[in-house]
Design a protein around this motif. Sequence first.
Motif, mmCIF file in Angstrom:
data_model
loop_
_atom_site.group_PDB
_atom_site.id
_atom_site.type_symbol
_atom_site.label_atom_id
_atom_site.label_comp_id
_atom_site.label_asym_id
_atom_site.label_seq_id
_atom_site.Cartn_x
_atom_site.Cartn_y
_atom_site.Cartn_z
ATOM 1 N N VAL A 52 107.254 83.741 71.824
ATOM 2 C CA VAL A 52 107.380 85.162 72.126
ATOM 3 C C VAL A 52 106.931 85.459 73.562
ATOM 4 C CG1 VAL A 52 106.633 87.494 71.487
ATOM 5 C CG2 VAL A 52 107.033 85.773 69.702
ATOM 6 N N VAL A 53 107.753 86.236 74.282
ATOM 7 C CA VAL A 53 107.372 86.782 75.582
ATOM 8 C C VAL A 53 107.537 88.301 75.515
ATOM 9 C CG1 VAL A 53 107.892 84.701 76.902
ATOM 10 C CG2 VAL A 53 109.700 86.400 76.505
ATOM 11 N N SER A 54 107.053 88.980 76.565
ATOM 12 C CA SER A 54 106.894 90.434 76.458
ATOM 13 C C SER A 54 108.099 91.269 76.855
ATOM 14 C CB SER A 54 105.690 90.882 77.300
ATOM 15 O OG SER A 54 104.509 90.315 76.799
ATOM 16 N N SER A 55 108.986 90.729 77.704
ATOM 17 C CA SER A 55 110.005 91.607 78.270
ATOM 18 C C SER A 55 111.251 90.846 78.699
ATOM 19 C CB SER A 55 109.437 92.333 79.491
ATOM 20 O OG SER A 55 109.176 91.399 80.536
ATOM 21 N N GLN A 56 112.297 91.606 78.967
ATOM 22 C CA GLN A 56 113.511 91.030 79.507
ATOM 23 C C GLN A 56 113.239 90.412 80.881
ATOM 24 O OE1 GLN A 56 116.215 91.063 77.605
ATOM 25 N NE2 GLN A 56 117.513 89.929 79.049
ATOM 26 N N GLU A 57 112.346 91.016 81.640
ATOM 27 C CA GLU A 57 111.967 90.451 82.939
ATOM 28 C C GLU A 57 111.334 89.079 82.766
ATOM 29 O OE1 GLU A 57 112.798 94.550 83.237
ATOM 30 O OE2 GLU A 57 111.285 93.594 81.947
ATOM 31 N N SER A 58 110.625 88.896 81.662
ATOM 32 C CA SER A 58 110.038 87.582 81.390
ATOM 33 C C SER A 58 111.117 86.527 81.174
ATOM 34 C CB SER A 58 109.119 87.651 80.169
ATOM 35 O OG SER A 58 107.992 88.447 80.428
ATOM 36 N N LEU A 59 112.192 86.903 80.496
ATOM 37 C CA LEU A 59 113.291 85.946 80.301
ATOM 38 C C LEU A 59 113.898 85.555 81.643
ATOM 39 C CD1 LEU A 59 115.250 87.185 77.146
ATOM 40 C CD2 LEU A 59 113.375 85.544 77.296
ATOM 41 N N THR A 60 114.057 86.507 82.522
ATOM 42 C CA THR A 60 114.575 86.205 83.857
ATOM 43 C C THR A 60 113.626 85.268 84.598
ATOM 44 O OG1 THR A 60 115.704 88.342 83.963
ATOM 45 C CG2 THR A 60 115.336 87.199 86.046
ATOM 46 N N ALA A 72 117.069 86.559 74.082
ATOM 47 C CA ALA A 72 116.474 85.225 74.057
ATOM 48 C C ALA A 72 117.013 84.328 75.154
ATOM 49 C CB ALA A 72 116.726 84.577 72.692
ATOM 50 N N LEU A 73 116.276 83.264 75.400
ATOM 51 C CA LEU A 73 116.659 82.195 76.310
ATOM 52 C C LEU A 73 116.484 80.895 75.550
ATOM 53 C CD1 LEU A 73 117.333 81.525 79.343
ATOM 54 C CD2 LEU A 73 114.873 81.186 79.640
ATOM 55 N N LEU A 74 117.542 80.107 75.437
ATOM 56 C CA LEU A 74 117.497 78.861 74.674
ATOM 57 C C LEU A 74 117.372 77.677 75.620
ATOM 58 C CD1 LEU A 74 120.312 79.539 72.031
ATOM 59 C CD2 LEU A 74 117.900 80.183 71.942
ATOM 60 N N PHE A 75 116.474 76.748 75.277
ATOM 61 C CA PHE A 75 116.307 75.552 76.090
ATOM 62 C C PHE A 75 115.712 74.446 75.231
ATOM 63 C CE2 PHE A 75 112.151 77.498 76.252
ATOM 64 C CZ PHE A 75 111.245 76.448 76.368
ATOM 65 N N PRO A 132 102.437 84.149 85.781
ATOM 66 C CA PRO A 132 101.753 85.452 85.749
ATOM 67 C C PRO A 132 101.446 85.882 84.321
ATOM 68 C CG PRO A 132 103.651 85.517 87.221
ATOM 69 C CD PRO A 132 103.740 84.226 86.475
ATOM 70 N N GLU A 133 100.348 86.592 84.151
ATOM 71 C CA GLU A 133 99.950 87.037 82.820
ATOM 72 C C GLU A 133 101.064 87.796 82.108
ATOM 73 O OE1 GLU A 133 96.721 90.100 80.763
ATOM 74 O OE2 GLU A 133 96.242 89.160 82.697
ATOM 75 N N ALA A 134 101.817 88.598 82.835
ATOM 76 C CA ALA A 134 102.877 89.408 82.223
ATOM 77 C C ALA A 134 103.982 88.558 81.616
ATOM 78 C CB ALA A 134 103.471 90.352 83.270
ATOM 79 N N HIS A 135 104.116 87.317 82.085
ATOM 80 C CA HIS A 135 105.202 86.466 81.608
ATOM 81 C C HIS A 135 104.722 85.294 80.752
ATOM 82 C CE1 HIS A 135 107.701 88.866 84.102
ATOM 83 N NE2 HIS A 135 107.320 88.338 85.250
ATOM 84 N N GLN A 136 103.429 85.218 80.487
ATOM 85 C CA GLN A 136 102.917 84.088 79.707
ATOM 86 C C GLN A 136 103.429 84.131 78.268
ATOM 87 O OE1 GLN A 136 98.632 83.541 80.051
ATOM 88 N NE2 GLN A 136 98.733 83.613 82.294
ATOM 89 N N ILE A 137 103.541 82.947 77.681
ATOM 90 C CA ILE A 137 103.960 82.819 76.285
ATOM 91 C C ILE A 137 102.853 83.365 75.397
ATOM 92 C CG2 ILE A 137 104.438 81.143 74.460
ATOM 93 C CD1 ILE A 137 105.705 79.397 76.769
ATOM 94 N N LYS A 138 103.203 84.310 74.517
ATOM 95 C CA LYS A 138 102.217 84.992 73.692
ATOM 96 C C LYS A 138 101.883 84.239 72.414
ATOM 97 C CE LYS A 138 102.300 88.320 76.668
ATOM 98 N NZ LYS A 138 101.232 88.382 77.692
#
Length: 313
Positions: A84-92, A116-119, A149-155
Motif C-alpha cells: 500500500v502507498v498513499s497517493s497517485q503521486e506515489s505510483l508515479t 496500481a503499479l505492477l512489477f 520520501p516519507e510521503a511515498h514510503q510503502i505503508k
Amino acid sequence: MTLILGHHHLSMITKQAQRNHYFYTDVLGMRRVKLTVNQDEPSMYHLFYADRVGTPGTSLTFFEIPAVGKTYRGTNAITRISLVVSSQESLTFWHDRLRARGMEIESVSSYAGYNALLFEDPEGLRYALVVAESEALRAHAPWDETDVPEAHQIKGIGPVEITVRDGDRIGQTLVDMFGMTKVSEGEQETVYRAVLNDIASEIIIKQQAGEVERPGRGSIHHLALRVKDEAALRQIEDKIQERFQSSGVIDRHYFKSLYVRETNGILFEVATDGPGYLVDSDEASLGQGLALAPKLEPQREAIEKALIPIDDK
C-alpha cells in the motif's frame, strides 16, 4: 466477529541474501528489522524487512536457500502481494524510481479495483503497489534512513492474491476458520476480508485449473495473519482443530504462532502482534547483527561460522 486483525507478514524464498538485502533496503526503501535464521533450520538466513519498528502488517520476510531453482508458476499458490502507498503521486514516484534502476514494470494501471503499479522483484516475485487508505496501516512508522520520501514510503501489506484449483473450499476455510467475510464475487476472483473496511486484511481468491506451482526463488512460502495476543491465538487454534490439524502454538520469540495447511495446500500462519522485534534490540540497532532466539544462542558460534556475512552497505 473475527479475531483476525489483518495480515501480519509474508514469508518468501530467496536464492541470495545479499542481493535480496540490497533490493528491499536500497530500492524499496524498507528497513531490515531483523537479521536472523530459520528457527527450524538455523543454517538458513531469515531476513525481515518492514517499517522503522516492524509494525505488524508491514513485514516481508525471506528464507535464503542458495541451492534453490526457479519457480515454475501454476495454481495452488500465493501468487501476488500488494503493498500500500498513499497517493497517485506515489505510483508515479515508484514508476520512475524502478525504471531508473533498470526494472521492467507495467504502466500505472489498476489491480483488484485499486489504482496500481505492477512489477516483479529481481527473482520474479510478483507485486502490486496499490493506492488505498488503511486504518491498520496508519500505525506505519516512517524510516528516515532511506532516500524514499516519507510521503511515498510503502505503508504495509494490502490485498494478497491466492490462486487455487478449488476456490469454494478455500473460501469456506477463510469464512469458517478465520471468520472472514466475502465482500465481492466475480467470474475471475472472489474477495474476502477479516476487517470489512480495511484493505490490510484482504485476500483475493482466483480459481485456476492446471499444474500446481513448483516453488523456487521468488515464490511465496506462506501468509501470516494477525491476532492480538496468545488468548486469541488459542481461540483460533480451537477453531482450526474442528477441520484441520495445526502445528499447535509455537514460540517464535518475536511472536507466538501456529501453522495450518488448507485443502489446496496453501500454508497459513496465525501470529500474535507481540512481543515484536524490539524484544531483543533497541530501536537504533534494530536489524544490525545476527539475532538468535534464546533456544539457539548456545549454537551461535556454529551458526555464524556456517553463514556468509551480508554487507549492509
